[in-house]
Scaffold this motif. Structure first.
Motif, PDB file in Angstrom:
ATOM      1  N   ILE A 327      32.661  29.292  35.013  1.00 37.73           N
ATOM      2  CA  ILE A 327      33.034  29.381  33.596  1.00 37.73           C
ATOM      3  C   ILE A 327      33.582  28.046  33.103  1.00 37.73           C
ATOM      4  O   ILE A 327      33.245  27.579  32.011  1.00 37.73           O
ATOM      5  CB  ILE A 327      34.068  30.499  33.384  1.00 37.73           C
ATOM      6  CG1 ILE A 327      33.445  31.868  33.648  1.00 37.73           C
ATOM      7  CG2 ILE A 327      34.650  30.452  31.972  1.00 37.73           C
ATOM      8  CD1 ILE A 327      34.439  33.017  33.658  1.00 37.73           C
ATOM      9  N   ASP A 328      34.403  27.421  33.931  1.00 43.63           N
ATOM     10  CA  ASP A 328      35.091  26.190  33.521  1.00 43.63           C
ATOM     11  C   ASP A 328      34.142  25.031  33.234  1.00 43.63           C
ATOM     12  O   ASP A 328      34.477  24.144  32.428  1.00 43.63           O
ATOM     13  CB  ASP A 328      36.098  25.767  34.599  1.00 43.63           C
ATOM     14  CG  ASP A 328      37.282  26.726  34.709  1.00 43.63           C
ATOM     15  OD1 ASP A 328      37.489  27.516  33.764  1.00 43.63           O
ATOM     16  OD2 ASP A 328      37.983  26.690  35.736  1.00 43.63           O
ATOM     17  N   ILE A 329      32.976  25.004  33.895  1.00 44.39           N
ATOM     18  CA  ILE A 329      32.084  23.851  33.692  1.00 44.39           C
ATOM     19  C   ILE A 329      31.165  24.025  32.478  1.00 44.39           C
ATOM     20  O   ILE A 329      30.429  23.101  32.127  1.00 44.39           O
ATOM     21  CB  ILE A 329      31.229  23.569  34.949  1.00 44.39           C
ATOM     22  CG1 ILE A 329      30.280  24.744  35.245  1.00 44.39           C
ATOM     23  CG2 ILE A 329      32.106  23.257  36.149  1.00 44.39           C
ATOM     24  CD1 ILE A 329      29.345  24.468  36.412  1.00 44.39           C
ATOM     25  N   LEU A 344      30.563  41.495  25.681  1.00 45.05           N
ATOM     26  CA  LEU A 344      31.975  41.628  26.040  1.00 45.05           C
ATOM     27  C   LEU A 344      32.806  40.746  25.121  1.00 45.05           C
ATOM     28  O   LEU A 344      32.274  39.969  24.330  1.00 45.05           O
ATOM     29  CB  LEU A 344      32.193  41.236  27.499  1.00 45.05           C
ATOM     30  CG  LEU A 344      31.374  42.017  28.531  1.00 45.05           C
ATOM     31  CD1 LEU A 344      31.737  41.570  29.942  1.00 45.05           C
ATOM     32  CD2 LEU A 344      31.598  43.511  28.385  1.00 45.05           C
ATOM     33  N   ASN A 345      34.123  40.857  25.240  1.00 38.34           N
ATOM     34  CA  ASN A 345      34.975  39.953  24.479  1.00 38.34           C
ATOM     35  C   ASN A 345      35.963  39.275  25.426  1.00 38.34           C
ATOM     36  O   ASN A 345      36.088  39.645  26.603  1.00 38.34           O
ATOM     37  CB  ASN A 345      35.705  40.680  23.346  1.00 38.34           C
ATOM     38  CG  ASN A 345      36.547  41.845  23.848  1.00 38.34           C
ATOM     39  OD1 ASN A 345      37.107  41.806  24.932  1.00 38.34           O
ATOM     40  ND2 ASN A 345      36.641  42.899  23.047  1.00 38.34           N
ATOM     41  N   GLU A 346      36.645  38.271  24.908  1.00 34.79           N
ATOM     42  CA  GLU A 346      37.530  37.487  25.761  1.00 34.79           C
ATOM     43  C   GLU A 346      38.721  38.299  26.250  1.00 34.79           C
ATOM     44  O   GLU A 346      39.238  38.064  27.333  1.00 34.79           O
ATOM     45  CB  GLU A 346      37.981  36.229  25.011  1.00 34.79           C
ATOM     46  CG  GLU A 346      36.818  35.283  24.733  1.00 34.79           C
ATOM     47  CD  GLU A 346      37.253  33.957  24.119  1.00 34.79           C
ATOM     48  OE1 GLU A 346      38.419  33.876  23.675  1.00 34.79           O
ATOM     49  OE2 GLU A 346      36.430  33.019  24.093  1.00 34.79           O
ATOM     50  N   PHE A 347      39.149  39.280  25.459  1.00 35.04           N
ATOM     51  CA  PHE A 347      40.259  40.131  25.885  1.00 35.04           C
ATOM     52  C   PHE A 347      39.882  40.878  27.165  1.00 35.04           C
ATOM     53  O   PHE A 347      40.676  40.949  28.113  1.00 35.04           O
ATOM     54  CB  PHE A 347      40.605  41.127  24.773  1.00 35.04           C
ATOM     55  CG  PHE A 347      41.715  42.073  25.144  1.00 35.04           C
ATOM     56  CD1 PHE A 347      43.042  41.719  24.973  1.00 35.04           C
ATOM     57  CD2 PHE A 347      41.423  43.330  25.677  1.00 35.04           C
ATOM     58  CE1 PHE A 347      44.063  42.591  25.324  1.00 35.04           C
ATOM     59  CE2 PHE A 347      42.436  44.208  26.037  1.00 35.04           C
ATOM     60  CZ  PHE A 347      43.760  43.836  25.864  1.00 35.04           C
ATOM     61  N   THR A 348      38.674  41.445  27.210  1.00 36.54           N
ATOM     62  CA  THR A 348      38.227  42.176  28.391  1.00 36.54           C
ATOM     63  C   THR A 348      38.145  41.271  29.608  1.00 36.54           C
ATOM     64  O   THR A 348      38.559  41.628  30.712  1.00 36.54           O
ATOM     65  CB  THR A 348      36.857  42.827  28.134  1.00 36.54           C
ATOM     66  OG1 THR A 348      36.967  43.720  27.023  1.00 36.54           O
ATOM     67  CG2 THR A 348      36.366  43.592  29.344  1.00 36.54           C
ATOM     68  N   TYR A 353      39.221  41.562  33.981  1.00 35.05           N
ATOM     69  CA  TYR A 353      38.615  40.817  35.080  1.00 35.05           C
ATOM     70  C   TYR A 353      39.439  39.588  35.488  1.00 35.05           C
ATOM     71  O   TYR A 353      38.993  38.814  36.333  1.00 35.05           O
ATOM     72  CB  TYR A 353      37.191  40.399  34.707  1.00 35.05           C
ATOM     73  CG  TYR A 353      36.298  41.574  34.378  1.00 35.05           C
ATOM     74  CD1 TYR A 353      35.932  42.491  35.352  1.00 35.05           C
ATOM     75  CD2 TYR A 353      35.838  41.782  33.082  1.00 35.05           C
ATOM     76  CE1 TYR A 353      35.115  43.582  35.046  1.00 35.05           C
ATOM     77  CE2 TYR A 353      35.020  42.872  32.769  1.00 35.05           C
ATOM     78  CZ  TYR A 353      34.672  43.760  33.759  1.00 35.05           C
ATOM     79  OH  TYR A 353      33.868  44.847  33.450  1.00 35.05           O
ATOM     80  N   THR A 354      40.611  39.430  34.912  1.00 38.46           N
ATOM     81  CA  THR A 354      41.596  38.386  35.268  1.00 38.46           C
ATOM     82  C   THR A 354      41.010  36.975  35.291  1.00 38.46           C
ATOM     83  O   THR A 354      41.361  36.159  36.132  1.00 38.46           O
ATOM     84  CB  THR A 354      42.258  38.698  36.635  1.00 38.46           C
ATOM     85  OG1 THR A 354      41.298  38.577  37.690  1.00 38.46           O
ATOM     86  CG2 THR A 354      42.864  40.100  36.659  1.00 38.46           C
ATOM     87  N   LEU A 355      40.106  36.694  34.348  1.00 36.36           N
ATOM     88  CA  LEU A 355      39.505  35.377  34.252  1.00 36.36           C
ATOM     89  C   LEU A 355      40.120  34.595  33.091  1.00 36.36           C
ATOM     90  O   LEU A 355      40.595  35.181  32.125  1.00 36.36           O
ATOM     91  CB  LEU A 355      37.994  35.502  34.044  1.00 36.36           C
ATOM     92  CG  LEU A 355      37.219  36.122  35.216  1.00 36.36           C
ATOM     93  CD1 LEU A 355      35.800  36.478  34.781  1.00 36.36           C
ATOM     94  CD2 LEU A 355      37.190  35.179  36.415  1.00 36.36           C
ATOM     95  N   LYS A 356      40.093  33.279  33.187  1.00 33.91           N
ATOM     96  CA  LYS A 356      40.543  32.424  32.092  1.00 33.91           C
ATOM     97  C   LYS A 356      39.323  31.991  31.297  1.00 33.91           C
ATOM     98  O   LYS A 356      38.291  31.635  31.877  1.00 33.91           O
ATOM     99  CB  LYS A 356      41.278  31.200  32.639  1.00 33.91           C
ATOM    100  CG  LYS A 356      42.560  31.555  33.378  1.00 33.91           C
ATOM    101  CD  LYS A 356      43.227  30.306  33.928  1.00 33.91           C
ATOM    102  CE  LYS A 356      44.498  30.655  34.696  1.00 33.91           C
ATOM    103  NZ  LYS A 356      45.130  29.449  35.293  1.00 33.91           N
ATOM    104  N   VAL A 357      39.430  32.032  29.980  1.00 35.62           N
ATOM    105  CA  VAL A 357      38.284  31.694  29.138  1.00 35.62           C
ATOM    106  C   VAL A 357      38.466  30.308  28.536  1.00 35.62           C
ATOM    107  O   VAL A 357      39.592  29.866  28.290  1.00 35.62           O
ATOM    108  CB  VAL A 357      38.088  32.744  28.021  1.00 35.62           C
ATOM    109  CG1 VAL A 357      37.833  34.106  28.630  1.00 35.62           C
ATOM    110  CG2 VAL A 357      39.304  32.808  27.109  1.00 35.62           C
ATOM    111  N   PRO A 358      37.362  29.592  28.318  1.00 35.61           N
ATOM    112  CA  PRO A 358      37.444  28.236  27.759  1.00 35.61           C
ATOM    113  C   PRO A 358      38.030  28.239  26.356  1.00 35.61           C
ATOM    114  O   PRO A 358      37.834  29.185  25.583  1.00 35.61           O
ATOM    115  CB  PRO A 358      35.985  27.768  27.743  1.00 35.61           C
ATOM    116  CG  PRO A 358      35.264  28.660  28.701  1.00 35.61           C
ATOM    117  CD  PRO A 358      35.978  29.974  28.633  1.00 35.61           C
TER     118      PRO A 358
END
Length: 366
Positions: A327-329, A344-348, A353-358
């Motif tokens: 995701i980060d790249i 999906l949305n960034e909240f989900t 899913y405990t991911l960080k979004v750009p």
């Protein structure tokens, strides 16, 4: 009034609604109450009825997916016999279906698109269909051979999660998983291990990962969850994390009839496993009697070390990294396209899913 949803391609897909509802843990009654309709009408929405535009918007907000999500196609439903659950016997089928739905949505709606943008590590998890797992000794040999084939040697594994990711097995933390489910694995598009992120014991988390690795290697096409398959996965995890030759040579001598707990704690830190797992392994290898093992388990229980053990603070929790790095790249424009297409949305992604979004580097000044 039935509406023509001209802004979305295709027709409203009631299967997508059912999938999103189960993944969010809502009952039909709760959906009906949120929409201000009866349970029967909510049931009809999952069996061919079409919601109004207002109801569609409300469903999107309740279930944390885009409205377009309900017009997509369900790629490949996950079946119970494909899945390997590391869970308490008291875990319900409703709970398992929720986790399965969450994983299906992540795999088919997000991970598939991410894999089109980023090349994940090659899958090196070779699964043999004719593995003989009929005895503890044969499972021991499978674990030792797997270590040799992956170049691990016979020493402690520095990071079990990183090892799994290096052989193409993705690891994902789920925030919504109930404490009755520790871990879950499936080999669909690629091997995937899902963990309960609330579990805070580093040694037990590593054992969960090794346990699921055992399922992925030994139980493809076999329905798991019974005492036999769970014990087989436990035997693999023990042998994989604590190879018998090196473990036996390091296991400390008893101080009379008592365990040397300070030395065992040092051994726990070196091998990255729980004290309970060490005692279990020593008993299986015949280093201590079953009675001695039982007394060790009793001591851990009576001293309040059932959930958290002495020495846990000296171990670090292992975190998945590969999906997050993928995701980060991504550049921000690609990310926005991907998240829109996924439905999906960034909240989900962050909360479930405990991911960080750009985040955008620039913003338009009004």
């Amino acid at each position: 009034m039935e509406l023509n949803f001209f802004e979305f391609p295709g027709n409203f897909n009631c299967e997508q609604l059912r999938l999103a509802r189960i993944a969010s843990g809502y009952s039909l009654s709760e959906i009906g109450e949120a929409l201000g309709v009866t349970r029967q009408y909510a049931h009809r929405l999952e069996n061919g009825a079409t919601p109004s535009k207002e109801q569609l918007s409300e469903l999107s907000q309740i279930l944390n997916v885009s409205e377009a999500f309900f017009f997509g196609s369900r790629k490949k439903p996950i079946e119970v016999d494909q899945c390997h659950f590391r869970s308490l016997r008291s875990s319900t089928m409703t709970l398992k279906k929720m986790v399965m739905a969450q994983v299906e949505i992540f795999e088919d709606n997000f991970l598939r698109l991410l894999n089109e943008e980023v090349e994940f590590p090659e899958v090196k998890l070779l699964v043999a269909e004719d593995l003989d797992i009929s005895s503890v000794n044969l499972i021991e040999q499978i674990a030792e051979r797997f270590r040799r084939e992956t170049g691990l040697g016979l020493g402690p594994i520095s990071n079990a999660v990183r090892f799994c990711e290096s052989i193409g097995c993705l690891v994902l933390d789920l925030a919504d998983a109930d404490e009755k489910i520790d871990a879950f694995s499936i080999f669909n598009h690629r091997p995937l291990i899902v963990r309960n992120s609330s579990k805070q014991s580093p040694g037990r988390q590593r054992f969960d990962v090794a346990h699921e690795l055992g399922h992925l290697l030994m139980h493809q096409g076999i329905e798991t969850g019974c005492r036999k398959t769970e014990e087989q996965a436990n035997n693999f995890a023990s042998a994989f994390l604590m190879p018998r030759i090196s473990f036996s040579s390091e296991f400390p001598q008893m101080r009379g009839q008592y365990f040397n707990w300070s030395v065992l704690e040092d051994m726990k830190v070196r091998w990255g496993v729980s004290l309970k797992a060490i005692i279990y392994r020593a008993s299986k290898l015949g280093l201590i009697s079953p009675e001695k093992a039982a007394s060790g388990f009793t001591y851990l229980s009576r001293s309040g070390q059932t959930r958290e053990e002495n020495g846990d603070e000296r171990l670090s929790l292992e975190r998945p990294t590969v999906i997050q790095k993928a995701i980060d790249i991504l550049d921000y424009s690609t990310w926005r396209t991907l998240i829109t297409q996924s439905g999906l949305n960034e909240f989900t992604l962050t909360q479930r899913y405990t991911l960080k979004v750009p985040q955008p580097h620039l913003r338009i000044v009004e």
